[in-house]
Write an enzyme that holds these catalytic residues in place. Structure first.
Site, PDB file in Angstrom:
ATOM      1  N   SER A 161     -54.674  37.116 -94.779  1.00  0.00           N
ATOM      2  CA  SER A 161     -55.582  37.815 -93.871  1.00  0.00           C
ATOM      3  C   SER A 161     -55.874  39.170 -94.488  1.00  0.00           C
ATOM      4  O   SER A 161     -54.950  39.937 -94.775  1.00  0.00           O
ATOM      5  CB  SER A 161     -54.933  37.972 -92.491  1.00  0.00           C
ATOM      6  OG  SER A 161     -55.857  38.451 -91.548  1.00  0.00           O
TER       7      SER A 161
ATOM      8  N   GLU B 226     -53.943  29.207 -92.222  1.00  0.00           N
ATOM      9  CA  GLU B 226     -54.021  30.578 -92.731  1.00  0.00           C
ATOM     10  C   GLU B 226     -52.919  30.851 -93.758  1.00  0.00           C
ATOM     11  O   GLU B 226     -51.748  30.542 -93.532  1.00  0.00           O
ATOM     12  CB  GLU B 226     -53.892  31.567 -91.583  1.00  0.00           C
ATOM     13  CG  GLU B 226     -53.919  33.025 -92.034  1.00  0.00           C
ATOM     14  CD  GLU B 226     -53.352  33.983 -91.001  1.00  0.00           C
ATOM     15  OE1 GLU B 226     -52.938  35.084 -91.392  1.00  0.00           O
ATOM     16  OE2 GLU B 226     -53.303  33.618 -89.803  1.00  0.00           O
TER      17      GLU B 226
ATOM     18  N   ARG C 238     -45.788  30.461 -97.200  1.00  0.00           N
ATOM     19  CA  ARG C 238     -46.909  29.565 -96.910  1.00  0.00           C
ATOM     20  C   ARG C 238     -47.520  29.023 -98.201  1.00  0.00           C
ATOM     21  O   ARG C 238     -48.033  27.902 -98.226  1.00  0.00           O
ATOM     22  CB  ARG C 238     -47.956  30.278 -96.056  1.00  0.00           C
ATOM     23  CG  ARG C 238     -47.449  30.597 -94.657  1.00  0.00           C
ATOM     24  CD  ARG C 238     -48.548  30.987 -93.694  1.00  0.00           C
ATOM     25  NE  ARG C 238     -48.007  31.227 -92.357  1.00  0.00           N
ATOM     26  CZ  ARG C 238     -48.716  31.251 -91.246  1.00  0.00           C
ATOM     27  NH1 ARG C 238     -50.027  31.033 -91.290  1.00  0.00           N
ATOM     28  NH2 ARG C 238     -48.150  31.481 -90.076  1.00  0.00           N
TER      29      ARG C 238
ATOM     30  N   ARG D 274     -40.312  39.231 -88.414  1.00  0.00           N
ATOM     31  CA  ARG D 274     -41.100  39.165 -87.178  1.00  0.00           C
ATOM     32  C   ARG D 274     -40.340  38.368 -86.128  1.00  0.00           C
ATOM     33  O   ARG D 274     -39.783  37.313 -86.416  1.00  0.00           O
ATOM     34  CB  ARG D 274     -42.469  38.518 -87.437  1.00  0.00           C
ATOM     35  CG  ARG D 274     -43.311  39.329 -88.408  1.00  0.00           C
ATOM     36  CD  ARG D 274     -44.694  38.763 -88.618  1.00  0.00           C
ATOM     37  NE  ARG D 274     -45.410  39.526 -89.626  1.00  0.00           N
ATOM     38  CZ  ARG D 274     -46.615  39.232 -90.093  1.00  0.00           C
ATOM     39  NH1 ARG D 274     -47.249  38.174 -89.639  1.00  0.00           N
ATOM     40  NH2 ARG D 274     -47.192  39.984 -91.010  1.00  0.00           N
TER      41      ARG D 274
ATOM     42  N   ARG E  73     -43.953  29.455 -89.754  1.00  0.00           N
ATOM     43  CA  ARG E  73     -43.755  30.629 -88.899  1.00  0.00           C
ATOM     44  C   ARG E  73     -42.261  30.949 -88.827  1.00  0.00           C
ATOM     45  O   ARG E  73     -41.515  30.362 -88.046  1.00  0.00           O
ATOM     46  CB  ARG E  73     -44.330  30.349 -87.502  1.00  0.00           C
ATOM     47  CG  ARG E  73     -44.599  31.602 -86.678  1.00  0.00           C
ATOM     48  CD  ARG E  73     -45.210  31.233 -85.336  1.00  0.00           C
ATOM     49  NE  ARG E  73     -46.521  30.636 -85.473  1.00  0.00           N
ATOM     50  CZ  ARG E  73     -47.662  31.321 -85.539  1.00  0.00           C
ATOM     51  NH1 ARG E  73     -47.640  32.633 -85.493  1.00  0.00           N
ATOM     52  NH2 ARG E  73     -48.814  30.678 -85.643  1.00  0.00           N
TER      53      ARG E  73
END
Length: 429
Positions: free
Chosen positions: A351, A348, A390, A261, A276
């Site tokens: 999801s 988070e 994560r 990403r 991130r």
């Protein structure tokens, strides 16, 4: 993609759904373009029928030796041919305009999705585990990790910001997490393991909703392909342009892949550590379900992700996302947020979304209902089961010790080759 018939028949409800997502009304513009498109289609059908009749009449006129009528009919056919070419071009133009408008609009939220502007309006629906009370100051993983083999400086020298290099037992722990998750999702939850492509075409990203609107979040290759931002793209497109048998549903796929990403919209956010990154590993879950089963499948998928956190004994909370925080393709989303003592906050880690038939319409993915007539669009669901990086962060921070070491969770020790603790290297960090 949205159902054009629903928009024609329920314009007020459609606009109300868009308004809940913070989008402007669009039904009037869509219906206007669609009406023009349908009128051109009808006109083309009538012109084609007239051309067919005239072509038949030419033979009859020639058989009757009526050359004047035959010549007039041939001129009529030639004119209709030109007219049909113009109508075909107009039809394609209007369809492209209509579909472009539809493709840019987000999915409509389910009725039980809370109204809200951003993550502050999400609703907690459940919580598991109790955050551990340390008798020392808990450290952030970015500070804790370097002596254990988590090397940000070398990664920056190699690739720039938002990359990490792992060495030794740290790399082994990262691998152990991914393998444990994959084994659980296949062995315990019944997902079929896949090894999908990491490079995909435009059509695949359009199908899952990343294109055309979110191209800046992706990495584009020189030969026109895209690096996947999540294995959701590859796994969901397995059923692209398919008509599935009712008896084959639900289909459940999982994969452990790198994800890429650009984080174009995340400037200044989480620049420190693993939260991130431009490149990270993730175990993805994808389900293809009958429409009437998708809500139950959503709960099941979320439970499969929760089971990983519970096995690792990581405290977390389950959040129902509000309308302003859901992804573009989702109609309903749960986020799982794991407790990070180094940040003294829940963050988070998974999801899980039910997309309804939104992606299926973009991919033309259908099934043939048992005992019914025709076909219907499937429902697609996707979720993280889990994001490996994560989860590594959560393990490091929740299992840290006062001396800077990190205890390996019990369920991971079979994957660690005898290592049960990560110990600081005095020469590192």
């Amino acid at each position: 993609m949205h159902d054009i018939r629903f928009i024609r028949e329920n314009p007020t409800a459609f606009d109300a759904g868009l308004a809940r997502r913070g989008a402007d009304p669009a039904s009037a513009a869509i219906v206007e373009i669609d009406a023009a498109y349908r009128a051109v289609v009808t006109e083309a059908q009538e012109a084609q029928a007239a051309r067919n009749d005239a072509s038949k009449a030419i033979g009859a006129a020639k058989a009757a030796r009526d050359e004047d009528r035959a010549s007039a009919l041939m001129a009529e056919v030639a004119g209709l041919k030109d007219r049909l070419a113009d109508l075909d071009a107009r039809e394609k133009e209007l369809r492209a305009r209509r579909d472009a408008v539809l493709a840019a609009l987000p999915n409509l939220p389910a009725d039980d999705v809370p109204q809200g502007a951003d993550e502050s309006d999400n609703v907690e629906v459940d919580r598991w585990g109790t955050p551990h009370a340390f008798d020392f100051a808990a450290r952030d993983h970015a500070d804790l990790g370097p002596p254990l083999g988590l090397d940000f400086e070398t990664a920056v020298a190699i690739s720039g910001a938002r990359f990490a290099l792992m060495r030794g037992p740290m790399a082994r722990l990262n691998r152990a997490l991914g393998q444990f998750m994959l084994d659980q999702q296949t062995g315990e939850q019944g997902y079929t393991e896949c090894v999908p492509p990491l490079l995909v075409r435009d059509e695949a990203l359009f199908g899952t909703g990343q294109l055309p609107k979110f191209s800046e979040d992706l990495f584009h290759t020189t030969d026109g392909r895209w690096l996947i931002p999540t294995a959701e793209v590859s796994l969901t497109n397995i059923v692209r342009e398919s008509i599935l048998a009712d008896a084959d549903l639900p289909l459940r796929f999982t994969a452990l892949t790198p994800c890429f990403r650009s984080e174009a919209g995340a400037a200044g956010k989480d620049t420190k550590g693993l939260i991130r990154q431009h490149q990270f590993d993730k175990v993805e879950l994808v389900s293809i379900a009958r429409p009437e089963d998708s809500e139950a499948e959503h709960e099941r998928m979320t439970g499969a992700a929760e089971a990983i956190l519970q096995a690792l004994e990581l405290p977390y909370r389950k959040m129902l996302l509000c309308t302003g925080d859901m992804g573009f393709s989702a109609k309903r989303t749960y986020d799982l947020e794991v407790w990070l003592p180094g940040q003294n906050a829940y963050r988070e880690i998974s999801s899980c979304s039910n997309c309804g038939d939104f992606q299926a319409r973009r991919m033309n993915a259908r099934y043939r209902p048992e005992g019914g007539k025709g076909t219907a669009f499937v429902h697609t669901l996707n979720g993280s089961g889990l994001a490996v990086g994560r989860t590594l962060v959560a393990v490091l921070e929740n299992y840290q010790q006062a001396d800077g070491s990190v205890v390996v969770p019990d369920v991971l020790t079979p994957y660690m080759g005898g290592i049960d603790r990560l110990v600081p290297d005095a020469k590192a960090g």
